[in-house]
Scaffold this motif. Structure first.
Motif, PDB file in Angstrom:
ATOM      1  N   MET A  48      11.030 104.053 -62.149  1.00 52.07           N
ATOM      2  CA  MET A  48      10.062 103.121 -61.574  1.00 52.07           C
ATOM      3  C   MET A  48       8.635 103.611 -61.828  1.00 52.07           C
ATOM      4  O   MET A  48       8.339 104.782 -61.691  1.00 52.07           O
ATOM      5  N   ARG A  49       7.777 102.730 -62.227  1.00 54.04           N
ATOM      6  CA  ARG A  49       6.385 103.105 -62.481  1.00 54.04           C
ATOM      7  C   ARG A  49       5.580 103.101 -61.191  1.00 54.04           C
ATOM      8  O   ARG A  49       5.665 102.162 -60.402  1.00 54.04           O
ATOM      9  N   ILE A  50       4.844 104.146 -60.989  1.00 54.43           N
ATOM     10  CA  ILE A  50       3.966 104.169 -59.805  1.00 54.43           C
ATOM     11  C   ILE A  50       2.672 103.441 -60.182  1.00 54.43           C
ATOM     12  O   ILE A  50       2.096 103.720 -61.231  1.00 54.43           O
ATOM     13  N   PRO A  51       2.254 102.502 -59.365  1.00 57.92           N
ATOM     14  CA  PRO A  51       1.019 101.767 -59.710  1.00 57.92           C
ATOM     15  C   PRO A  51      -0.185 102.708 -59.782  1.00 57.92           C
ATOM     16  O   PRO A  51      -0.288 103.628 -58.953  1.00 57.92           O
ATOM     17  N   PRO A  52      -1.078 102.486 -60.755  1.00 53.61           N
ATOM     18  CA  PRO A  52      -2.234 103.358 -60.939  1.00 53.61           C
ATOM     19  C   PRO A  52      -3.080 103.493 -59.678  1.00 53.61           C
ATOM     20  O   PRO A  52      -3.618 104.564 -59.411  1.00 53.61           O
ATOM     21  N   ALA A  53      -3.150 102.428 -58.896  1.00 52.63           N
ATOM     22  CA  ALA A  53      -3.984 102.501 -57.691  1.00 52.63           C
ATOM     23  C   ALA A  53      -3.439 103.543 -56.724  1.00 52.63           C
ATOM     24  O   ALA A  53      -4.201 104.244 -56.053  1.00 52.63           O
ATOM     25  N   VAL A  54      -2.088 103.667 -56.694  1.00 51.83           N
ATOM     26  CA  VAL A  54      -1.469 104.653 -55.796  1.00 51.83           C
ATOM     27  C   VAL A  54      -1.742 106.066 -56.308  1.00 51.83           C
ATOM     28  O   VAL A  54      -2.144 106.955 -55.539  1.00 51.83           O
ATOM     29  N   THR A  55      -1.533 106.266 -57.615  1.00 56.21           N
ATOM     30  CA  THR A  55      -1.814 107.594 -58.184  1.00 56.21           C
ATOM     31  C   THR A  55      -3.272 107.970 -57.942  1.00 56.21           C
ATOM     32  O   THR A  55      -3.575 109.115 -57.611  1.00 56.21           O
ATOM     33  N   GLN A  56      -4.132 107.008 -58.119  1.00 56.24           N
ATOM     34  CA  GLN A  56      -5.566 107.254 -57.905  1.00 56.24           C
ATOM     35  C   GLN A  56      -5.801 107.787 -56.499  1.00 56.24           C
ATOM     36  O   GLN A  56      -6.398 108.838 -56.314  1.00 56.24           O
ATOM     37  N   ARG A  57      -5.246 107.065 -55.511  1.00 62.19           N
ATOM     38  CA  ARG A  57      -5.398 107.479 -54.110  1.00 62.19           C
ATOM     39  C   ARG A  57      -4.878 108.894 -53.900  1.00 62.19           C
ATOM     40  O   ARG A  57      -5.555 109.757 -53.358  1.00 62.19           O
ATOM     41  N   ALA A  58      -3.618 109.107 -54.363  1.00 64.35           N
ATOM     42  CA  ALA A  58      -2.962 110.393 -54.129  1.00 64.35           C
ATOM     43  C   ALA A  58      -3.728 111.513 -54.815  1.00 64.35           C
ATOM     44  O   ALA A  58      -3.965 112.576 -54.216  1.00 64.35           O
ATOM     45  N   ALA A  59      -4.133 111.288 -56.053  1.00 63.92           N
ATOM     46  CA  ALA A  59      -4.799 112.349 -56.811  1.00 63.92           C
ATOM     47  C   ALA A  59      -6.135 112.708 -56.183  1.00 63.92           C
ATOM     48  O   ALA A  59      -6.447 113.885 -55.999  1.00 63.92           O
ATOM     49  N   VAL A  60      -6.918 111.689 -55.854  1.00 65.69           N
ATOM     50  CA  VAL A  60      -8.218 111.965 -55.244  1.00 65.69           C
ATOM     51  C   VAL A  60      -8.027 112.700 -53.921  1.00 65.69           C
ATOM     52  O   VAL A  60      -8.717 113.686 -53.629  1.00 65.69           O
ATOM     53  N   GLY A  61      -7.028 112.257 -53.151  1.00 72.43           N
ATOM     54  CA  GLY A  61      -6.731 112.929 -51.892  1.00 72.43           C
ATOM     55  C   GLY A  61      -6.378 114.390 -52.109  1.00 72.43           C
ATOM     56  O   GLY A  61      -6.893 115.283 -51.428  1.00 72.43           O
ATOM     57  N   LEU A  62      -5.520 114.647 -53.102  1.00 66.25           N
ATOM     58  CA  LEU A  62      -5.080 116.016 -53.377  1.00 66.25           C
ATOM     59  C   LEU A  62      -6.255 116.886 -53.814  1.00 66.25           C
ATOM     60  O   LEU A  62      -6.423 118.017 -53.339  1.00 66.25           O
ATOM     61  N   MET A  63      -7.089 116.355 -54.709  1.00 60.04           N
ATOM     62  CA  MET A  63      -8.249 117.122 -55.193  1.00 60.04           C
ATOM     63  C   MET A  63      -9.176 117.495 -54.036  1.00 60.04           C
ATOM     64  O   MET A  63      -9.636 118.623 -53.924  1.00 60.04           O
TER      65      MET A  63
END
Lengths: 278, 285
Positions: A1-16
């Protein structure tokens, strides 16, 4: 399943951000922990007396004086050489093989570990030149160690001086040396000072190199040819040999406060420089 | 006439950095190389027997120790250091940069003995109580060194990120990429060589650190087999024994310095070559 880019964006920015905040947390923790445990023991007596029974009791006055001597002298030796190098690189020569060699030297010097500087200072200054374990040996060693920092910050500061200043100065008939001393260095002074101030901080923090060159005598230093233990080395000895935890924390607090003040003033100088030149 | 004299004086002073480098190299090698020749370079590097009083000088455990703690430090240092650099250059409002950047620089200013001390007081007991072993270990050293190498990695990566032309970012966003896609597919890729240089210089900082490692590494002479084993690094070997060494023993410590020096020079040259390539690529653009 592909994770939507908007979700990755949220998660990545949060992690950083989380990792960045963790880093800042470590810094805050270090400062708070040392000051909370040490400040109560930093009394006037502690600052103004000599240590007794190897530092178990008494204060750290000779170490404060020793640190100031070693760091002050190191920068006093290094600053003229470093600024001269920067002036030469920026005002007196074009980029070429010569500047490449000089830069290579400074870059390599910047990467050499402090223990190597210590070994060198030990065999060269204390033994070969016969200076012994002394403030002078330590200062000369640290002068070489901080030289790359002074060269780099001075060069950046000088390069930031607008070309129009130079054009006007030449237009008014000044010689190159007059241009350098009266226009360029004057405008670049706050920027150069930033490098100098940071070098004082680096010298005060340094332990390995001074251990092998300035020695660890506990007495009050009366001349630069005497051995003197610096604050950082005293703190190392106190904590490593478990002589006195309160005194170790108190010594560390003095170091931390010194470094805080030094970094703050370096930062203030830099802001003034940027505001003035840009 | 005066101008000419000033020119010459400045030129001579400008050579002091490279001259210092040459003198340092000469003296370290002069003191250290004879004993390496006497022991044999192979034995010196690959033997695990360090009995200075019996004339046995093998620094294999220290080389492994230095590499192990450096590798460990890089895991932490690269993750935290790059995260800070990404936040500082991509996601952070200007006002916050003025807080975060000086803080990371302050982290670089804290004396290494303070890091070592906190490692001993806080980290070592935690490791001993929750993970086992003596606490003084590869793991403790790696964590302390990781935090210490982080500012180097951050500041050089920030420069590398800032050297990426704005148009790359704008183009990527205009094509509908999210900020994160832009960061990791465009910016990170364009700044790759700068990041490599940052990591290598961070490695140099970690492998060269002395006082903090002495305090948390345990300094035993065995090759470590797990993260929880104590180690001795090349740097701590020098600092621990220099005080009471003489003769061949002292020379062997300088020889340890020679090996460290060579490792650092290799790392420096790689970093310099990589970042020079970046400059050339930037100029062509």
């Amino acid at each position: 399943m592909r994770i939507p880019p908007a979700v990755t964006q949220r998660a990545a920015v949060g992690l950083m951000w989380a990792l960045t905040i963790l880093t800042l947390g470590v810094l805050l923790f270090i400062i708070a922990f040392i000051l909370a445990n040490g400040l109560p023991h930093v009394t006037w007596t502690f600052l103004s007396t000599s240590p007794e029974s190897m530092g178990r009791a008494g204060g750290v006055l000779p170490m404060i004086v020793g640190s100031l001597w070693v760091a002050g002298l190191a920068v006093l030796i290094s600053a003229p050489v470093g600024v001269a190098t920067a002036v030469y690189l920026t005002e007196y020569t074009r980029e070429g093989r010569l500047t490449a060699v000089i830069r290579f030297g400074a870059d390599c010097l910047a990467g050499i570990p402090s223990i190597i500087f210590g070994l060198f200072g030990f065999v060269f200054f204390t033994i070969t030149l016969g200076l012994g374990f002394s403030i002078l040996s330590g200062a000369l060693t640290l002068a070489i160690m901080v030289l790359p920092t002074i060269i780099r910050t001075s060069e950046e500061a000088i390069r930031a001086v607008p070309k129009s200043y130079r054009d006007v100065s030449y237009g008014l008939g000044s010689t190159r040396w007059q241009l350098v001393t009266r226009v360029v260095l004057r405008s670049a002074l706050p920027g150069i000072s930033t490098g100098v101030v940071l070098s004082v901080g680096r010298s005060i923090s340094e332990t390995a190199a001074v251990m092998l060159t300035a020695g660890s005598a506990l007495g009050f230093p009366h001349s630069v040819f005497q051995s003197s233990r610096t604050l950082a080395l005293h703190f190392y000895v106190l904590s490593r040999e478990g002589l006195s935890m309160p005194n170790a924390y108190a010594t560390a607090s003095i170091l931390i406060i010194a470094i805080l003040l030094i970094n703050l003033s370096a930062y203030a100088l830099m802001r003034r420089f940027v505001a003035k030149v840009v | 006439m005066k101008e000419k004299a000033i020119h010459v004086v400045l030129m001579l002073l400008a050579f002091s950095a490279i001259a210092a480098l040459a003198v340092i190299t000469a003296f370290i090698f002069k003191e250290g190389v004879p004993i390496i020749a006497k022991v044999g370079i192979k034995d010196f590097i690959f033997s695990s027997d360090w009995y200075p009083l019996e004339g046995q000088f093998g620094i294999f455990p220290m080389i492994v120790g230095s590499l192990a703690v450096t590798a460990g430090a890089m895991v932490l240092g690269v993750v935290l250091g790059l995260a800070c650099a990404v936040v500082l250059t991509q996601f952070c409002p200007q006002g916050m940069v003025a807080v975060i950047k000086p803080s990371v620089e302050l982290l670089a200013g804290i004396p290494s003995v303070v890091y070592g001390f906190l490692g001993v007081v806080i980290l070592v007991p935690l490791i001993r109580d929750y993970l086992g072993g003596p606490g003084l270990s590869v793991l403790a050293s790696s964590i302390v060194l990781g935090v210490m190498a982080l500012p180097t990695i951050t500041s050089i990566s920030v420069d590398a990120f800032q050297a990426v032309p704005r148009s790359y970012r704008e183009g990527s966003i205009a094509l509908g990429a999210t900020e994160w896609q832009t960061t990791h597919r465009v910016i990170l890729k364009a700044a790759r060589s700068g990041i490599v240089a940052a990591i290598i210089l961070g490695m140099g900082r970690a492998i060269g650190e002395t006082m903090a490692v002495i305090m948390v590494a345990g300094n035993t002479l065995d090759v470590p087999h797990s993260l929880l084993d104590p180690v001795r690094t090349l740097t701590s070997n020098i600092a621990l024994e220099m005080g009471y060494s003489a003769g061949d023993h002292r020379q062997a410590l300088f020889a340890t310095g020679v090996i460290l020096f060579v490792i650092i020079m290799i790392l420096n040259s790689i970093a310099l070559t990589v970042s020079r390539r970046r400059v050339r690529k930037g100029a062509a653009r």
